[in-house]
Motif scaffolding. Structure first.
Motif: not given
Length: 100
Positions: A58-61, A66-78
């Motif tokens: 939560g703190v990072r997001d 990051w919204t839930v959708w943006v996190r879902h899209e970007n997390l595989p790149q981290i």
């Protein structure tokens, strides 16, 4: 990993020399050696463990917006640097501890 330098050797080096030891890795990860002159049989300089980012913090997001959708899209790149162990750059054969 280079031929002849398998996961068992990586596990053993990190378990012995890393201040936190090594209890295993979970999830998707990449364990590898940092070496000089791979094609010429160079020497090992260290060990590196990269793994996938934690799914939801939560703190990072919130900090990066990051919204839930943006996190879902970007997390595989981290990737996370889970463990790092370095030998001395001199000719010393001991593996002094250095971690991040």
């Amino acid at each position: 990993m280079r031929p002849g330098h398998g996961m068992a050797q990586w596990d053993a080096l990190v378990a012995r020399w890393h201040p936190l030891g090594f209890q295993g890795a979970f999830g998707y990860r990449l364990r590898d050696f940092i070496t000089t002159g791979v094609t010429t049989g160079g020497r090992q300089l260290g060990c590196l463990l990269l793994s996938g980012a934690v799914r939801a913090v939560g703190v990072r997001d919130g900090l990066i917006g990051w919204t839930v959708w943006v996190r879902h899209e970007n997390l595989p790149q981290i990737l996370n640097n889970r463990s790092f162990l370095s030998s001395r750059m001199s000719g010393c054969r001991l593996w002094p501890v250095m971690c991040s």
